[in-house]
Scaffold this active site. Structure first.
Site, mmCIF file in Angstrom:
data_model
loop_
_atom_site.group_PDB
_atom_site.id
_atom_site.type_symbol
_atom_site.label_atom_id
_atom_site.label_comp_id
_atom_site.label_asym_id
_atom_site.label_seq_id
_atom_site.Cartn_x
_atom_site.Cartn_y
_atom_site.Cartn_z
ATOM 1 N N HIS A 1 8.940 -3.471 -6.948
ATOM 2 C CA HIS A 1 8.364 -3.139 -8.272
ATOM 3 C C HIS A 1 9.455 -2.543 -9.161
ATOM 4 C CE1 HIS A 1 4.056 -3.208 -6.838
ATOM 5 N NE2 HIS A 1 4.557 -2.712 -5.732
ATOM 6 N N GLY B 1 0.869 -1.170 0.000
ATOM 7 C CA GLY B 1 0.000 0.000 0.000
ATOM 8 C C GLY B 1 0.905 1.219 0.000
ATOM 9 N N GLU C 1 8.921 -7.168 -10.444
ATOM 10 C CA GLU C 1 7.654 -7.811 -10.091
ATOM 11 C C GLU C 1 7.713 -9.307 -10.374
ATOM 12 O OE1 GLU C 1 4.473 -5.534 -11.879
ATOM 13 O OE2 GLU C 1 4.666 -4.008 -10.312
ATOM 14 N N SER D 1 5.874 -5.543 -1.072
ATOM 15 C CA SER D 1 5.903 -4.140 -1.490
ATOM 16 C C SER D 1 6.204 -3.225 -0.291
ATOM 17 C CB SER D 1 4.578 -3.809 -2.190
ATOM 18 O OG SER D 1 4.653 -2.604 -2.874
ATOM 19 N N ALA D 2 5.274 -2.396 0.163
ATOM 20 C CA ALA D 2 5.536 -1.527 1.322
ATOM 21 C C ALA D 2 5.969 -2.347 2.536
ATOM 22 C CB ALA D 2 4.299 -0.696 1.646
HETATM 23 CA CA LIG Z 1 2.784 1.477 -2.884
#
Ligand SMILES: [Ca+2]
Ligand SMILES: [Ca+2]
Lengths: 251, 251
Positions: free
Chosen positions: A164, A94, A199, A127-128
């Site tokens: 990413h 997020g 990714e 991700s985060a």
């Molecule tokens: Ca993000």
């Protein structure tokens, strides 16, 4: 964190285009958690605004894999106890600034996570959730929508991740910085290694010495301080990256 | 800043693909500065690491247009005096976090710039230099390579700018957030309007009421709190945006 018991899985992205949530990494997520004798997973939904709906996305995916999942937002009266009584944690993606600000807002939470990871609790981030496992969030791609009290983060690993990771588009006429240019700017102000993970890939960090790239065969790009863009190097799935990423010792 | 004398030019990007520095906006930069009876420009190179080379890029371009340029990094013993004795300021692009941290590091500098703008000094920014003219840097695209003491910034205008605004690439399989998604995240945590200005454009802000989009005929995209992505609106060059961007009054 220096510990022979360390078990950390840092995923670039939770969802690949056209696939279900965590589908691209489901097989190695499952074996990672089974390898840690995990039964229940504590989920951290702080990177998104709507915690209930985020939990509703994650819960059935983990149940399908054979684990129970409870979200930490139901335990905010005592999140440290929730951390201390789980087999594993998963911090979802997020906005990294929102996630870090929220982690710092709960007294003792970050220290508790670090202690549990040192003691062998399995940690997963996407991700985060991978960004916050690093010493700082200074290599996030996210927009700074809220002001955290510091950019310092969990420091489960001593290097920085760029999730990413995206190669420069040589056809683009857009003048915004490429990802490689942004990471060169990072190295104008900081010295830690950065690994750009594309990714569909993840880093599996185990014990004191091992960092392995796993997932799709797209490789990762390593950015070291003091090198020109042309000197930065490509690394393949299953390569042992520990000697490159852990050289400075952990704090 | 509420002032009838306000003269602020906020450019999306300093350089368009295949063109020289400030070439795409040279004609309106020149008329903006001439309209303010400007002879000399104080340059702020803080967004890049190498101040001397940045000055060497900017200086001949302004001289060619008929203005003298001196860089504030030669006046760091008393930057406030440098601000108080110039006809105009130009804050160049680079990394917004580095720029903001440096602006805050010089006691009284931000207050001096705000006072001079209120008194009619011409202010120009490009990219990061446009971001710092906003209430906060929360809508920058840059990587957070250093930690500033706050995200609060010059607040020359009461709205937020997203520079280098980029439309979603509908063919992309990359799962990183689109710019529109990032700005929706901003509006989950903040209420101020955001104007996404595409490359080759600028906002000309004059007096208490007027904000005009100028430059290439590519338009701008306005993002308002509480609207769905489909409800956000497109705006054309030369349209008066004051009523949309200045509605809440300035702080
Ligand atoms: Ca993000
Ligand atoms: Ca920039």
């Amino acid at each position: 964190i220096q510990s022979n018991k360390k078990r950390v899985l840092l995923i670039s992205n939770s969802t690949c285009a056209g696939e279900a949530y965590l589908q691209h990494c489901a097989s190695y997520v499952k074996s990672f958690l089974n390898g840690g004798n995990v039964k229940n997973v504590l989920f951290v939904p702080f990177a998104l605004a709507d915690h209930d709906s985020y939990e509703a996305t994650a819960k059935p995916v983990f149940e399908e894999m054979g684990f129970t999942l409870t979200s930490i937002h139901h335990h905010l009266a005592d999140p440290v106890s929730a951390v201390n009584s789980t087999d594993a944690m998963f911090i979802g993606g997020g906005n990294t600034f929102r996630l870090l600000k929220c982690l710092h807002s709960h007294e003792g939470l970050i220290a508790a996570i670090r202690q549990r990871v040192a003691d062998g609790m399995s940690y997963m981030g996407a991700s985060a959730g991978s960004n916050v496992a690093c010493p700082t969030i200074c290599t996030t791609n996210d927009m700074p929508i809220v002001f955290p009290p510091t950019f310092a983060s969990l420091t489960l690993v001593p290097f920085q991740i760029n999730a990413h990771y995206l190669d420069p588009d040589t056809n683009s006429k857009h003048m915004g910085e490429t990802r490689a240019k942004r990471l060169a700017e990072f190295h104008e102000e900081n010295t830690r290694p950065v690994i750009g993970i594309r990714e569909g890939t993840a880093l599996l960090v185990t014990g004191k010495d091992s960092v392995k790239l796993i997932g799709r065969s797209v490789g990762a790009r390593l950015f070291l301080h003091g090198r020109t863009p042309e000197q930065q190097t490509e690394h393949k799935v299953d390569e042992e990256l520990g000697p490159l990423l852990l050289v400075k010792g952990e704090d």
